[in-house]
Design a protein around this motif. Sequence first.
Motif, mmCIF file in Angstrom:
data_model
loop_
_atom_site.group_PDB
_atom_site.id
_atom_site.type_symbol
_atom_site.label_atom_id
_atom_site.label_comp_id
_atom_site.label_asym_id
_atom_site.label_seq_id
_atom_site.Cartn_x
_atom_site.Cartn_y
_atom_site.Cartn_z
ATOM 1 N N THR A 21 5.916 0.339 7.235
ATOM 2 C CA THR A 21 4.728 1.100 7.955
ATOM 3 C C THR A 21 5.205 2.576 7.861
ATOM 4 N N LEU A 22 4.301 3.358 8.338
ATOM 5 C CA LEU A 22 4.872 4.803 8.500
ATOM 6 C C LEU A 22 5.751 5.050 9.512
ATOM 7 N N LYS A 23 5.866 4.236 10.578
ATOM 8 C CA LYS A 23 6.980 4.357 11.594
ATOM 9 C C LYS A 23 8.276 4.173 10.895
ATOM 10 N N ASP A 24 8.432 3.575 9.915
ATOM 11 C CA ASP A 24 9.682 3.347 9.290
ATOM 12 C C ASP A 24 10.237 4.615 8.807
ATOM 13 N N PHE A 25 9.354 5.426 8.355
ATOM 14 C CA PHE A 25 9.810 6.965 7.973
ATOM 15 C C PHE A 25 10.844 7.442 8.976
ATOM 16 N N SER A 26 10.110 7.436 10.285
ATOM 17 C CA SER A 26 10.709 8.554 11.220
ATOM 18 C C SER A 26 11.766 7.391 11.938
ATOM 19 N N GLY A 27 11.743 6.100 11.840
ATOM 20 C CA GLY A 27 12.738 4.912 12.267
ATOM 21 C C GLY A 27 13.786 4.976 11.232
ATOM 22 N N ARG A 51 10.227 5.153 0.171
ATOM 23 C CA ARG A 51 9.407 4.238 0.621
ATOM 24 C C ARG A 51 9.279 2.791 0.085
ATOM 25 N N GLN A 52 10.207 2.529 -0.877
ATOM 26 C CA GLN A 52 10.344 1.168 -1.709
ATOM 27 C C GLN A 52 10.536 0.197 -0.710
ATOM 28 N N ARG A 53 11.236 0.379 0.358
ATOM 29 C CA ARG A 53 11.631 -0.603 1.274
ATOM 30 C C ARG A 53 11.129 -0.588 2.816
ATOM 31 N N TYR A 54 9.941 0.327 2.889
ATOM 32 C CA TYR A 54 9.479 0.457 4.102
ATOM 33 C C TYR A 54 8.122 -0.389 4.324
ATOM 34 N N TYR A 93 1.040 -1.196 -0.017
ATOM 35 C CA TYR A 93 0.215 -0.175 -0.134
ATOM 36 C C TYR A 93 0.811 1.211 0.084
ATOM 37 N N ILE A 94 1.894 1.296 0.920
ATOM 38 C CA ILE A 94 2.900 2.483 1.020
ATOM 39 C C ILE A 94 3.443 2.692 -0.414
ATOM 40 N N ARG A 95 3.962 1.544 -0.809
ATOM 41 C CA ARG A 95 4.942 1.516 -2.238
ATOM 42 C C ARG A 95 3.735 2.006 -3.488
ATOM 43 N N THR A 96 2.463 1.705 -3.511
ATOM 44 C CA THR A 96 1.671 1.726 -4.902
ATOM 45 C C THR A 96 0.907 3.119 -4.562
#
Length: 184
Positions: free
Chosen positions: A71-77, A66-69, A23-26
């Motif tokens: 969840t949204l938490k990955d953006f801040s982590g 975003r291609q490797r994440y 969902y995040i990637r597309t």
Amino acid sequence: FNFNEHDPRRWTDDKALWMNAEYIRTMPLDELLPMVKDELRANKLWREEYEDEDREWFAKTVDLIRQRYFTLKDFSGQGRAYFSDDFDFEESAVKKNLLKDPSLRQLLPELGNRLSSVDIFNAETAEAALRAFADDVGVKAGLLINGSRTMLTGQAVGPSMFEIFELLGRDCSVERLKSGVPWN
């Protein structure tokens, strides 16, 4: 469902994570950006410039990482190094990409010097400078690419190293290559 609420990597079912990652990637970038903004704001990583003069940079960065994440938490982590100079180094990345070759302690700051003299700084010119430097000092480019990734992001894997150079810019890239943080 197979999950362990106390394990940060398996806090939910793998299938649910995979579905969220898809969902995040597309999803359209314009729909994702406000969600990433909220996540960064909640973790004190948001800068108002991302709304105005750095909006293009912000969108390009989110689109790349975003291609490797999952969840949204990955953006801040995992993505923290893109939005802040205060980020952690993964122990496994330091061991694999920095400590296995002691010459990197000297080579990476020298690479920083080489990059600081590149006239127009972008992915292509950073790649050309890194590969020329590798040839000059007689090492494989991969050694410098992997070492640079860890110095710039604290991680062993990620997007194209040359796109990372371009996103972070010359000054930040050079500063991080010269920092010696993992050795201090």
